[in-house]
Motif scaffolding. Structure first.
Motif, PDB file in Angstrom:
ATOM      1  N   GLN A 111       0.781  -1.220  -0.064  1.00 19.97           N
ATOM      2  CA  GLN A 111      -0.009  -0.062   0.282  1.00 19.97           C
ATOM      3  C   GLN A 111       0.833   1.518   0.038  1.00 19.97           C
ATOM      4  O   GLN A 111       0.635   2.067  -0.790  1.00 19.97           O
ATOM      5  CB  GLN A 111      -0.853  -0.051   1.213  1.00 19.97           C
ATOM      6  CG  GLN A 111      -2.105   0.891   1.035  1.00 19.97           C
ATOM      7  CD  GLN A 111      -3.325   0.429   1.887  1.00 19.97           C
ATOM      8  OE1 GLN A 111      -3.177  -0.566   2.903  1.00 19.97           O
ATOM      9  NE2 GLN A 111      -4.242   1.130   2.009  1.00 19.97           N
ATOM     10  N   LEU A 112       2.089   1.214   0.873  1.00 17.02           N
ATOM     11  CA  LEU A 112       2.963   2.565   0.890  1.00 17.02           C
ATOM     12  C   LEU A 112       3.506   2.502  -0.511  1.00 17.02           C
ATOM     13  O   LEU A 112       3.960   3.779  -0.895  1.00 17.02           O
ATOM     14  CB  LEU A 112       3.949   2.111   1.877  1.00 17.02           C
ATOM     15  CG  LEU A 112       3.620   2.606   3.156  1.00 17.02           C
ATOM     16  CD1 LEU A 112       4.742   2.077   4.336  1.00 17.02           C
ATOM     17  CD2 LEU A 112       3.149   4.011   3.437  1.00 17.02           C
ATOM     18  N   ALA A 113       3.720   1.468  -1.327  1.00 14.43           N
ATOM     19  CA  ALA A 113       4.360   1.564  -2.597  1.00 14.43           C
ATOM     20  C   ALA A 113       3.565   1.676  -3.769  1.00 14.43           C
ATOM     21  O   ALA A 113       3.759   1.979  -4.793  1.00 14.43           O
ATOM     22  CB  ALA A 113       5.046   0.207  -3.008  1.00 14.43           C
ATOM     23  N   ARG A 114       2.380   2.216  -3.303  1.00 13.79           N
ATOM     24  CA  ARG A 114       1.086   2.351  -4.186  1.00 13.79           C
ATOM     25  C   ARG A 114       1.006   1.547  -5.333  1.00 13.79           C
ATOM     26  O   ARG A 114       0.624   1.815  -6.397  1.00 13.79           O
ATOM     27  CB  ARG A 114       1.416   3.775  -4.731  1.00 13.79           C
ATOM     28  CG  ARG A 114       1.308   4.891  -3.862  1.00 13.79           C
ATOM     29  CD  ARG A 114       1.459   6.370  -4.455  1.00 13.79           C
ATOM     30  NE  ARG A 114       1.533   7.420  -3.305  1.00 13.79           N
ATOM     31  CZ  ARG A 114       1.710   8.596  -3.671  1.00 13.79           C
ATOM     32  NH1 ARG A 114       1.871   9.112  -4.728  1.00 13.79           N
ATOM     33  NH2 ARG A 114       1.338   9.406  -2.648  1.00 13.79           N
ATOM     34  N   LEU A 115       1.286   0.068  -4.921  1.00 13.13           N
ATOM     35  CA  LEU A 115       0.893  -1.139  -5.889  1.00 13.13           C
ATOM     36  C   LEU A 115      -0.402  -1.475  -5.509  1.00 13.13           C
ATOM     37  O   LEU A 115      -1.156  -2.006  -6.553  1.00 13.13           O
ATOM     38  CB  LEU A 115       1.910  -2.142  -5.426  1.00 13.13           C
ATOM     39  CG  LEU A 115       3.229  -1.992  -5.833  1.00 13.13           C
ATOM     40  CD1 LEU A 115       4.464  -2.840  -5.080  1.00 13.13           C
ATOM     41  CD2 LEU A 115       3.364  -2.178  -7.195  1.00 13.13           C
ATOM     42  N   ILE A 116      -1.084  -1.299  -4.352  1.00 13.35           N
ATOM     43  CA  ILE A 116      -2.525  -1.607  -4.192  1.00 13.35           C
ATOM     44  C   ILE A 116      -3.025  -0.426  -3.318  1.00 13.35           C
ATOM     45  O   ILE A 116      -2.404   0.301  -2.862  1.00 13.35           O
ATOM     46  CB  ILE A 116      -2.677  -2.705  -3.362  1.00 13.35           C
ATOM     47  CG1 ILE A 116      -2.096  -2.590  -1.794  1.00 13.35           C
ATOM     48  CG2 ILE A 116      -2.114  -4.249  -4.172  1.00 13.35           C
ATOM     49  CD1 ILE A 116      -2.308  -3.859  -0.895  1.00 13.35           C
ATOM     50  N   ARG A 117      -4.266  -0.337  -3.398  1.00 16.42           N
ATOM     51  CA  ARG A 117      -4.946   0.764  -2.523  1.00 16.42           C
ATOM     52  C   ARG A 117      -6.215   0.393  -2.058  1.00 16.42           C
ATOM     53  O   ARG A 117      -6.950  -0.753  -2.646  1.00 16.42           O
ATOM     54  CB  ARG A 117      -5.489   2.117  -3.387  1.00 16.42           C
ATOM     55  CG  ARG A 117      -6.355   1.699  -4.665  1.00 16.42           C
ATOM     56  CD  ARG A 117      -6.740   2.862  -5.545  1.00 16.42           C
ATOM     57  NE  ARG A 117      -7.860   2.792  -6.607  1.00 16.42           N
ATOM     58  CZ  ARG A 117      -8.551   3.510  -7.161  1.00 16.42           C
ATOM     59  NH1 ARG A 117      -8.288   4.991  -6.659  1.00 16.42           N
ATOM     60  NH2 ARG A 117      -9.214   3.201  -8.029  1.00 16.42           N
ATOM     61  N   CYS A 118      -6.946   1.018  -1.133  1.00 10.92           N
ATOM     62  CA  CYS A 118      -8.186   0.690  -0.712  1.00 10.92           C
ATOM     63  C   CYS A 118      -9.164   1.753  -1.112  1.00 10.92           C
ATOM     64  O   CYS A 118      -9.106   2.958  -0.553  1.00 10.92           O
ATOM     65  CB  CYS A 118      -8.296   0.574   0.858  1.00 10.92           C
ATOM     66  SG  CYS A 118      -9.858  -0.161   1.583  1.00 10.92           S
ATOM     67  N   HIS A 119     -10.215   1.412  -1.991  1.00  6.91           N
ATOM     68  CA  HIS A 119     -10.992   2.338  -2.826  1.00  6.91           C
ATOM     69  C   HIS A 119     -12.446   1.941  -2.515  1.00  6.91           C
ATOM     70  O   HIS A 119     -12.803   0.839  -2.997  1.00  6.91           O
ATOM     71  CB  HIS A 119     -10.562   2.301  -4.174  1.00  6.91           C
ATOM     72  CG  HIS A 119     -11.466   3.477  -5.050  1.00  6.91           C
ATOM     73  ND1 HIS A 119     -11.521   4.645  -4.418  1.00  6.91           N
ATOM     74  CD2 HIS A 119     -12.354   3.190  -6.031  1.00  6.91           C
ATOM     75  CE1 HIS A 119     -12.338   5.094  -5.543  1.00  6.91           C
ATOM     76  NE2 HIS A 119     -13.081   4.307  -6.118  1.00  6.91           N
ATOM     77  N   ARG A 120     -13.220   2.521  -1.889  1.00  8.18           N
ATOM     78  CA  ARG A 120     -14.644   2.522  -1.587  1.00  8.18           C
ATOM     79  C   ARG A 120     -14.658   1.042  -0.738  1.00  8.18           C
ATOM     80  O   ARG A 120     -15.463   0.411  -1.249  1.00  8.18           O
ATOM     81  CB  ARG A 120     -15.554   2.295  -2.736  1.00  8.18           C
ATOM     82  CG  ARG A 120     -15.575   3.757  -3.494  1.00  8.18           C
ATOM     83  CD  ARG A 120     -16.311   3.906  -4.699  1.00  8.18           C
ATOM     84  NE  ARG A 120     -16.116   5.264  -5.322  1.00  8.18           N
ATOM     85  CZ  ARG A 120     -16.985   5.506  -6.472  1.00  8.18           C
ATOM     86  NH1 ARG A 120     -17.427   4.435  -7.128  1.00  8.18           N
ATOM     87  NH2 ARG A 120     -17.200   6.750  -6.879  1.00  8.18           N
ATOM     88  N   GLY A 121     -13.857   0.783   0.140  1.00  8.03           N
ATOM     89  CA  GLY A 121     -13.795  -0.147   1.211  1.00  8.03           C
ATOM     90  C   GLY A 121     -13.432  -1.641   0.287  1.00  8.03           C
ATOM     91  O   GLY A 121     -13.687  -2.768   0.842  1.00  8.03           O
TER      92      GLY A 121
END
Length: 241
Positions: A111-121
């Motif tokens: 997540q810190l690397a912006r490889l994944i994100r939490c979007h709309r849950g």
């Protein structure tokens, strides 16, 4: 074993951007897949990325963690330390992300690397970086994970001890000292002091019956390097080598 680092070397390390070839510290991005896969963190990052990509994402919990169903799936698929799954199950009736530290840390780094994100849950792969899952981009993914862990992650999160911002700011010096002092088997207790600048050592917490220096050196420097496949470790009479 001892290495005396010069003030010029320290300055170059502190000023390095880590991505310029020929710099005081440089993280390569041209590793092939076989080389990158020497890292357990790399292998697990790809497993999580591929799982999220294949499923189109997975729901986050109210606390913002991976849900139990996904956690259970990952415990079956991740490359974990021998016996760790059994140990987790032995003390948890239900298993949440925070109960599986390797999974949790890998998710945080992704997540810190912006490889994944939490979007709309929902946790999902960031599509503009999804190409980094491909075999031919293994080196680029490895470098991104390395830079993220050592330069973006708050290293205090690895042991829940004092923040020690000076340690974080001078981590390049610590990595350089590892390269000079750990070319062969050494006792961590014998070299731990030399892994930190004097200014950092002055900030390390002092306890009456506990030397925090080897502990913090292991949690914030050695163990991450083990995760990247850059060091080997064995124990002798309870001491780290």
């Amino acid at each position: 074993m001892h290495y005396s680092i010069s003030s010029r070397e320290i300055l170059r390390l502190l000023e390095a951007d880590w991505e310029t070839r020929g710099g005081a510290i440089y993280v390569r991005d041209d590793l092939n897949l076989a080389e990158a896969e020497q890292s357990r963190l790399f292998r697990n990052a790809r497993i999580i990325l591929c799982a999220l990509d294949e499923s189109g994402g997975t729901k986050a919990t109210v606390a913002g963690n991976l849900n139990r169903k996904f956690v259970a799936e990952m415990l079956e698929r991740l490359d974990l330390e021998p016996g760790s799954v059994e140990a987790i199950r032995a003390v948890n009736k239900v298993i949440n992300e925070m109960d599986a530290w390797t999974l949790h840390l890998t998710r945080v780094v992704l997540q810190l690397a912006r490889l994944i994100r939490c979007h709309r849950g929902t946790f999902q792969v960031v599509q503009k970086r999804s190409h980094l899952m491909d075999d031919e981009h293994a080196g680029a993914l490895y470098r991104l994970l390395f830079l993220t862990l050592f330069r973006k992650l708050n290293l205090a999160y690895l042991d829940s001890m004092a923040e020690l911002p000076a340690l974080q700011q001078a981590i390049a010096v610590s990595l350089f000292m590892v390269s000079r002092l750990m070319g062969d088997w050494v006792l961590l207790a014998d070299v731990a002091d030399d892994l930190f600048l004097a200014q950092v050592r002055e900030q390390l917490p002092i306890y009456l019956h506990f030397d925090s220096t080897p502990y913090i050196a292991h949690s914030r420097i050695i163990r991450p390097l083990l995760r990247f496949g850059l060091l080997e470790e064995r124990q002798r009479e309870g001491a780290h080598l």
